[in-house]
Design a protein around this motif. Sequence first.
Motif, mmCIF file in Angstrom:
data_model
loop_
_atom_site.group_PDB
_atom_site.id
_atom_site.type_symbol
_atom_site.label_atom_id
_atom_site.label_comp_id
_atom_site.label_asym_id
_atom_site.label_seq_id
_atom_site.Cartn_x
_atom_site.Cartn_y
_atom_site.Cartn_z
ATOM 1 N N PRO A 124 0.829 -1.207 0.000
ATOM 2 C CA PRO A 124 0.000 0.000 0.000
ATOM 3 C C PRO A 124 0.864 1.258 0.000
ATOM 4 N N LYS A 125 0.344 2.323 -0.612
ATOM 5 C CA LYS A 125 1.083 3.586 -0.690
ATOM 6 C C LYS A 125 0.170 4.746 -0.319
ATOM 7 N N ASP A 126 0.783 5.785 0.254
ATOM 8 C CA ASP A 126 0.032 7.003 0.568
ATOM 9 C C ASP A 126 -0.323 7.747 -0.712
ATOM 10 N N VAL A 127 -1.281 8.673 -0.595
ATOM 11 C CA VAL A 127 -1.617 9.532 -1.732
ATOM 12 C C VAL A 127 -0.435 10.450 -2.043
ATOM 13 N N GLN A 128 -0.371 10.940 -3.261
ATOM 14 C CA GLN A 128 0.762 11.775 -3.683
ATOM 15 C C GLN A 128 0.757 13.136 -3.018
ATOM 16 N N TYR A 129 -0.413 13.608 -2.637
ATOM 17 C CA TYR A 129 -0.521 14.919 -1.998
ATOM 18 C C TYR A 129 -1.752 14.896 -1.090
ATOM 19 N N THR A 130 -1.748 15.758 -0.099
ATOM 20 C CA THR A 130 -2.864 15.809 0.852
ATOM 21 C C THR A 130 -4.158 16.172 0.130
ATOM 22 N N GLN A 131 -5.210 15.425 0.422
ATOM 23 C CA GLN A 131 -6.483 15.608 -0.271
ATOM 24 C C GLN A 131 -7.626 15.131 0.611
ATOM 25 N N ILE A 132 -8.831 15.582 0.255
ATOM 26 C CA ILE A 132 -10.054 15.146 0.933
ATOM 27 C C ILE A 132 -10.740 14.114 0.049
ATOM 28 N N SER A 160 -14.394 23.082 9.248
ATOM 29 C CA SER A 160 -13.559 23.642 10.314
ATOM 30 C C SER A 160 -12.848 22.535 11.090
ATOM 31 N N SER A 161 -13.518 21.406 11.287
ATOM 32 C CA SER A 161 -12.917 20.290 12.018
ATOM 33 C C SER A 161 -11.743 19.703 11.255
ATOM 34 N N VAL A 162 -11.884 19.597 9.943
ATOM 35 C CA VAL A 162 -10.773 19.104 9.122
ATOM 36 C C VAL A 162 -9.545 19.988 9.312
ATOM 37 N N VAL A 163 -9.757 21.289 9.253
ATOM 38 C CA VAL A 163 -8.638 22.232 9.391
ATOM 39 C C VAL A 163 -8.007 22.129 10.771
ATOM 40 N N GLU A 164 -8.823 22.037 11.827
ATOM 41 C CA GLU A 164 -8.278 21.980 13.189
ATOM 42 C C GLU A 164 -7.478 20.701 13.425
ATOM 43 N N SER A 188 -25.098 17.554 0.811
ATOM 44 C CA SER A 188 -25.902 18.747 0.552
ATOM 45 C C SER A 188 -25.685 19.810 1.613
ATOM 46 N N GLU A 189 -25.196 19.416 2.805
ATOM 47 C CA GLU A 189 -24.978 20.373 3.879
ATOM 48 C C GLU A 189 -23.509 20.697 4.118
ATOM 49 N N VAL A 190 -22.592 19.812 3.712
ATOM 50 C CA VAL A 190 -21.184 20.019 4.085
ATOM 51 C C VAL A 190 -20.250 20.260 2.908
ATOM 52 N N LEU A 191 -20.667 19.840 1.712
ATOM 53 C CA LEU A 191 -19.712 19.825 0.601
ATOM 54 C C LEU A 191 -19.309 21.218 0.131
ATOM 55 N N GLU A 192 -20.239 22.154 0.136
ATOM 56 C CA GLU A 192 -19.918 23.500 -0.350
ATOM 57 C C GLU A 192 -18.745 24.102 0.417
ATOM 58 N N ASN A 193 -18.779 24.009 1.740
ATOM 59 C CA ASN A 193 -17.681 24.551 2.552
ATOM 60 C C ASN A 193 -16.450 23.659 2.520
ATOM 61 N N LEU A 194 -16.670 22.361 2.388
ATOM 62 C CA LEU A 194 -15.532 21.433 2.347
ATOM 63 C C LEU A 194 -14.654 21.701 1.123
ATOM 64 N N GLU A 195 -15.289 22.088 0.027
ATOM 65 C CA GLU A 195 -14.531 22.373 -1.195
ATOM 66 C C GLU A 195 -13.739 23.680 -1.104
ATOM 67 N N ALA A 226 -5.148 25.244 -1.415
ATOM 68 C CA ALA A 226 -6.444 24.575 -1.448
ATOM 69 C C ALA A 226 -6.237 23.074 -1.292
ATOM 70 N N VAL A 227 -7.104 22.439 -0.522
ATOM 71 C CA VAL A 227 -7.051 20.985 -0.360
ATOM 72 C C VAL A 227 -8.086 20.382 -1.307
ATOM 73 N N PRO A 228 -7.643 19.722 -2.375
ATOM 74 C CA PRO A 228 -8.597 19.221 -3.375
ATOM 75 C C PRO A 228 -9.499 18.123 -2.821
ATOM 76 N N VAL A 229 -10.709 18.023 -3.381
ATOM 77 C CA VAL A 229 -11.689 17.026 -2.956
ATOM 78 C C VAL A 229 -11.872 15.997 -4.068
ATOM 79 N N ARG A 230 -11.804 14.725 -3.704
ATOM 80 C CA ARG A 230 -12.078 13.622 -4.626
ATOM 81 C C ARG A 230 -13.299 12.887 -4.093
ATOM 82 N N TYR A 231 -14.088 12.264 -4.990
ATOM 83 C CA TYR A 231 -15.378 11.706 -4.587
ATOM 84 C C TYR A 231 -15.384 10.184 -4.740
#
Length: 690
Positions: free
Chosen positions: A253-261, A348-352, A445-452, A460-465
């Motif tokens: 197993p390998k880590d992701v190439q860069y920090t991401q959500i 905000s929790s992700v950032v903290e 529908s409630e969290v994604l707008e701010n998460l992006e 910016a921390v990119p978001v993958r789905y």
Amino acid sequence: MKKIITTLVLVLVALTTNAQIDRSKQPESGPAPKINLSKPNTFKLNNGLTVMVVENNKLPRVRIQLEIDNPPIAEGNKAGVSSLMSSMLGNGSKNIAKDAFNEEVDYLGARISFGSQSAFASSLSKYFPRILELMADAAINPNFTAEEFEKEKSKLITGLKSGEKDASTIASNVQSALAYGKNHPYGEITTEETVNNVTLADVEEFYRSYFVPANAYLIVIGDITFNDAKKLVTEAFTPWTKAVPPSLSYSEPKDVQYTQINFVDLPNAVQSQVVVENLVDLKMKDKDYLAALIANQVLGGGGEGRLFLNLREDKGYTYGSYSSLRDNKHSKTRFTATAQVRNQVTDSSVVEILKEIERIRKEPITKEELENTKAKYAGRFVMALENPETVANYALNIEKEGLPKDFYENYLERLNAVSIADVQAAANKYFSMDNARVVVVGKGSEVLENLEKVTFNGKAVPVRYFDKNANKTEKPNYDVATPEGVDANTVIEKYLASVGGKEALENVESYALSAEAEMQGMKLELEMKKTSKEQFMQDVKVMGNSMSKQVLDGNKGYMTMQGQRKDLNEDEINKIKEESAPFPELNYLAAGGLTLEGVEMVNGKKAYKIKVTDNKTVYYDLETGLKVQEVNVQEMQGQQMTQTLILDDYREISGIKFPFKMTQTMGPQSFDFIVKEIKVNEGVSPADFE
């Protein structure tokens, strides 16, 4: 006289010595004591089974633990075969039927249990020879029958179905699958499809291949002599056929190439599950093992950890936030920092969490943090030495992990030697900031707008789905148009028509409901009664005892919690009145003030979102008109708590449709109440509201 002079001299010496002590400084610690750890007596059978015996005569009991130390086992498209095998082991043997086996174990007051790579038994000393014989027989001659296979398979699939909408279960599966890859043993996801691929022959083959003595250890602890244990174990386990498990290979197993959500949309989630993770290569024999444990403890090892103090005590985002650092001699494993948080503060929790990980990497921990953490580990270590199991477990670790023979004898000395610099070096080595994977499972529908919009250190921390099976997917589309001509009143009117019609509902003067749920193996009972006269009673019982009860009779009422009664105040009475009507929607139409806030996905289906009050939102299925979800926001101990009720399985009673499954979620807890009975216009009396 001589005695008096001698006494005075001693007093003067004591006073002089005391005067020379500088009490403004903490005394320096002396050298850590070396532990004289007794060792178990060990022998090995010809089939490869290693046996360790720890004699302890304090209590007339003996326990035995079998552990098979195989490398990780990949199950592939038959994931679930090990679970099925473990659930079938211990159901008697080829020599004794399941019922007779269980009856004898119960009669002797003993316990026997099995896992896919383990077994356990415990009994009084005088019954131990028979219990050992029964456990060995069940382990070596399992009774795999078609009837038991189908029964256990059905139970496993039922459990998987119940977890399909559970945010914690989905988050756990996805985190592992994304970290390791779904082809790795630690990343496999067991699904209904993979379980249906498993046959009885697969279970038998898995047993023959992996439940073997080559890497097995048997630990005997308690009121028994070494010679007696050796004789009994040799007789019981010599028939276990000598075999070596197959050698497996899998990709590293390998880590992701860069920090991401990595985001997984779960429309029914009332909280977001957040984890920041990266792979680590940590083994117990590593020189920085203790420094790594201390770093993790300071970061998120408990209520005094930095994550807890930040996200709960300071910010009030969650019940708790913790971190975990695992070691494994066979494979890379994970460092994780986790929290269950309110939807509104997901970003905000992700950032903290990221901030706290970065801080422990960049800034040395304090001397106080180091000393307090060392004291905790030292205390746990010393307390553990009081248990006879510790001797065996430590000896087993030395064998399995390839540790130095004096690993535990010098444990306190090595712990004491860990420095602040060592802890910071371990944090930098094992906690990643450049290759961190942030997994979030929540209501998009409630969290994604701010998460992006999340940024960290100016980037910016990119978001993958991903979907709930960790497959890549497209970004969820929440732009669901509200049909032409629909407003809040038409939605409510459609609901009233769908459950039986306004006239039929207005003729309901009362109804009584009883339901049951499971909580950690205990039965929860719910009794609810409502009338059209603002009368309401709800009683929740645990194992038959009332734990929480609310009663309203017009303009007065009370509540009890674990036997403590409290009269309701005016505000509480008004809130319960809102729920006291058999069908609150009739009152919604009369009162007005409803707002249609659009269309959202609820449990995979489109639903109208109706705002009833500032604290209450109700969802109605777009197609059927039925009520599918209620969300209430409550203030508790200075924090806002979201309570969600999911309604399903509608059935007709007296011409009116009622939900027969009600899933109640509050905080991290979720209960599925299954309705047992509903009575309309009967089963309710004035005494119910006294």
